[in-house]
Each structure stands twice: as structure tokens, then as C-alpha cells.
Design a protein around this motif. Sequence first.
Motif, mmCIF file in Angstrom:
data_model
loop_
_atom_site.group_PDB
_atom_site.id
_atom_site.type_symbol
_atom_site.label_atom_id
_atom_site.label_comp_id
_atom_site.label_asym_id
_atom_site.label_seq_id
_atom_site.Cartn_x
_atom_site.Cartn_y
_atom_site.Cartn_z
ATOM 1 N N CYS A 1 -11.956 10.855 -22.423
ATOM 2 C CA CYS A 1 -12.810 10.358 -21.394
ATOM 3 C C CYS A 1 -11.811 9.827 -20.035
ATOM 4 N N HIS B 1 -12.674 8.228 -17.722
ATOM 5 C CA HIS B 1 -13.047 6.778 -17.320
ATOM 6 C C HIS B 1 -11.739 5.725 -17.309
ATOM 7 N N CYS C 1 -10.837 3.524 -19.608
ATOM 8 C CA CYS C 1 -10.800 1.905 -19.730
ATOM 9 C C CYS C 1 -9.655 1.454 -20.380
ATOM 10 N N CYS D 1 -10.425 0.832 -24.469
ATOM 11 C CA CYS D 1 -11.382 1.880 -24.863
ATOM 12 C C CYS D 1 -10.955 1.985 -26.588
ATOM 13 N N ARG E 1 -21.503 4.272 -19.171
ATOM 14 C CA ARG E 1 -21.060 3.684 -18.081
ATOM 15 C C ARG E 1 -21.392 4.485 -16.570
HETATM 16 S S1 SF4 Z 1 -14.996 2.710 -23.173
HETATM 17 FE FE1 SF4 Z 1 -14.436 3.622 -21.108
HETATM 18 S S2 SF4 Z 1 -12.820 5.329 -21.643
HETATM 19 FE FE2 SF4 Z 1 -13.829 4.701 -23.519
HETATM 20 S S3 SF4 Z 1 -15.267 6.158 -23.850
HETATM 21 FE FE3 SF4 Z 1 -16.265 4.207 -22.857
HETATM 22 S S4 SF4 Z 1 -16.328 4.742 -20.733
HETATM 23 FE FE4 SF4 Z 1 -14.738 6.192 -21.778
#
Ligand code: SF4
Length: 326
Positions: A32, A34, A36, A39, A122
Motif C-alpha cells: 500500500c 499510503h 501509514c 499499518c 482512506r
Molecule cells: S493502514 Fe494505511 S498503509 Fe495500511 S493498508 Fe490502510 S491505508 Fe494502506
Amino acid sequence: MRPEYREEPCRSALNRVKGMMFNWSLNPYMGCAHQCTFCYVRAFEKRADRPSDDRYGTSIRVKTNVVEVLRRELARKSWRGEVIAIGAATDPYQPAEGRYRLTRGCLEVLAERANPFSIITRGPMVVRDVDVLAEASLRAKVSVTFSVPTLDDRIWRLTEPNTAHPRQRLRALARVREAGVEAGIGMAPILPGLSDRPELMADVVKAARDAGAGFVWTNLLYLRSGTREHFLSNLARDWPELVPTYERLYRARDYLPKSELEPVRREVAELRDRFGIGAERHVPKPPGAIEVSVPQKPPARPPRPAASPPRRRRVPVRQLALELPA
Ligand code: SF4
């Protein structure tokens, strides 16, 4: 740094899941972008001997044939039409979806088959697919959860670095609700000493109410190895004063005990009541999630047999000003 995209076909689309609140998951991508810091997938990556540190989310697998494989799997006689959770291990509306449109393709197949599903994301890009979601929800249970743990700019920027601003997610939530699709928020994960401040949680629940959220649930951070090392090193960089607190809270355990969970749970439940967020039907959630809405039946909708042709309903799609990460 832009992620690398690996176009790799898959042999199966649906994954059997154990120990979660749903039996089947679907992830058109793996990894991912993103990234985070908290995560929980980082822990699974570490167990699989893949990088769970800063390199996590820099190489994304794109399951280029996932739509066709899903269509075949749903057509099997043995398939029982169970709820499918989309996005449990990667965000289905991360930037790659803008180009590959695999999540949209999967939603179209699920709508055709009248198969129930839930999405957690998200990514406000989900508004692009509001027409499919509206169509699918006429035929089966459909639910969209937007992860909105906080509206605090600093906490968001430092812990969810490549995501759209949470207020964009709330605008997307409003669009999804306007289209008649069940949707709400997951305040997850709440970070002790940061996003658990009552005024911050109140901001989120009030904004969710204003966006028309039908439900709210919450959970607290859990730190399995893989997630733990990465999150704590980022915490030491951004909030060094909190490191002793986290070392005490998470010493020799991944999950917080009830004595830490309960006050947050109560607070969010009270906020939900105060702001009058309605309760809707059950939504599959990640492990550790705490339900704070009371499941009840949604407004009655005439049942539609799976084999009947789709009812055409045009849903006007208004363009949102999305500042999606590159
Ligand atoms: S927590 Fe953040 S990095 Fe993990 S899957 Fe969800 S959006 Fe993606």
C-alpha cells in the motif's frame, strides 16, 4: 519516491480468512502506497520475510487479472454468496487504482452477481465508483467504511503520510451517502496520547455526523512485530516525549488491555449518542475493532433476485476536488 508497480496476475481473487469478523477478503493490490506508520499489514509482511520498514509500500503488486478471476470464482456452484471484505490488507483506492481500475472492475462483478461486500478505505477516489456502489446496494448489502482516526493535521501528516486529507474522505463519505449507499467511519487506529484526546475525537464524530455517517466504530493501535519497530521509530522522531508511555503501554503485549480500551470505547459511544449518529447494520471490521453503533435494520428496500436484470438508476457524479497522492 514513486512506488514501483509489478503487474503480476493472480491465481485466486478471494482469500479465505480466519479469526476475523468476515470469512472472505479481496485485495486487487498487495502493498500500500499510503505507507501509514501504524499499518498492521507491516506485521504480516515481516512474517512473510518481506520489508516492513520504510520500504513497505514502495513496491506494489497489481493483480492484473483479478476481475476475471473473481468472476470465475463467484460463478462456481460451491460459492455461497458470503460477504466479501475489500481492503483488509491494502487500500483498494490507493493511487494505482486511478490507472488500473481493478477495484472498480471487481465492484462491477459483485454488483452483477448481487454479492454482498464491504469496503474499507482512506481513498476519496471511491466517489468515482459511486454509480456502481449505488447499483450494487440495490441488489445486496453494501457498506463503505472510511478510516478517519483523526482530523488533526499534524497527526495525520506524520502517521498517514501519503493519504488524502481526512476531510476529503469525509466529503467522499457525504457523496457516497447521497447516492444511497450505507457508509460510515472507522476511527482506527486511535493512538494513545495523540488522537485519544476527547476534543479530537469529538471533532471527528461531529464531522462524520455532518457528512451523514451512518455508523462509527473504533479501535486502538496494536503493535505486532513488524509494525512495532517502524511505528516506534517514527514516534521517537516525531513525538520523543511519548516513547516512555508507549514502552509502558505495549511492553510485552501487542494489544492494549481492557482498562485502556474501555475509556476510549465509552467516549466514542457517548459522542455518537451526543451527535446523533444513527445506527446501521453490521459491518465487518478489522481485528480489535470495537463496535459503538447498535446494529439495526436499515430502511426497507424491495428485495431483488440475483438473476434479475440490473435496474438502471442514474446517479449524478459531481466532481470533487481530490488531491490524491501521485
Ligand atoms: S493502514 Fe494505511 S498503509 Fe495500511 S493498508 Fe490502510 S491505508 Fe494502506
